[in-house]
Write an enzyme that holds these catalytic residues in place. Structure first.
Site, short mmCIF file in Angstrom:
data_model
loop_
_atom_site.label_atom_id
_atom_site.label_comp_id
_atom_site.label_asym_id
_atom_site.label_seq_id
_atom_site.Cartn_x
_atom_site.Cartn_y
_atom_site.Cartn_z
N TYR A 29 -5.76 -3.56 -12.56
CA TYR A 29 -6.02 -2.14 -12.19
C TYR A 29 -7.42 -1.96 -11.59
CZ TYR A 29 -1.59 -1.40 -14.80
OH TYR A 29 -0.39 -1.50 -15.07
N HIS A 40 1.49 3.57 -7.18
CA HIS A 40 1.24 2.76 -8.17
C HIS A 40 -0.16 2.05 -7.70
CE1 HIS A 40 4.69 3.09 -10.53
NE2 HIS A 40 5.44 3.39 -9.28
#
Length: 147
Positions: A22, A99
């Site tokens: 991430y 996402h």
């Protein structure tokens, strides 16, 4: 015009949680980028992060009559969030699923989204830019639909 941004479970840990997937950008930094883009696009945004599906559903219900669109990163609800799916379908405005990572390139069980059939489109795999690209697209969709 008002748009909603919903961040699902554990996204408050962006910047700390699995940075190899991430990145190191925090949720506060992502929200700041969204706010900056919103000003450039001459829109307002209302943002929520919750680790509880019901809070996300309540947020959608609360804004049903005043929002023109929504971005939702369902996070851990992607594969199992039936109430969130149903709430999105009940909204009179378009929603885009977001996402940070490419869920299709991760574990096999992550590739299926129960949310995707309820949304207008999905933006994924672009890190924090996923949110910004999705917001730009959503605003254009709403503006085009109004014409």
């Amino acid at each position: 015009m008002k748009f909603l941004v919903l961040h699902g479970p554990n996204l408050n840990l962006f910047g700390r949680r699995e940075p190899h997937i991430y990145g190191r950008t925090t949720l506060a930094e992502i929200d700041a980028r969204i706010d900056k883009l919103a000003r450039e696009l001459d829109i307002t945004v209302a943002t929520i992060q919750s680790n509880h599906e019901g809070a996300l559903v309540d947020f959608l219900h609360q804004h049903i009559d005043e929002a023109q669109g929504a971005l939702v990163n369902p996070a851990g609800l992607t594969q199992h969030g039936v109430p969130l799916h149903d709430a999105i379908k009940a909204m009179p405005f378009p929603t885009v699923e977001v996402h940070m990572s490419n869920i299709a390139a991760r574990e096999a069980w992550r590739a299926h989204s129960i949310i995707s059939p309820a949304v207008r489109g999905t933006v994924q795999g672009l890190g924090p830019q996923s949110y910004l690209a999705a917001l730009r697209a959503l605003v254009e969709i709403v503006r085009d639909d109004k014409q």
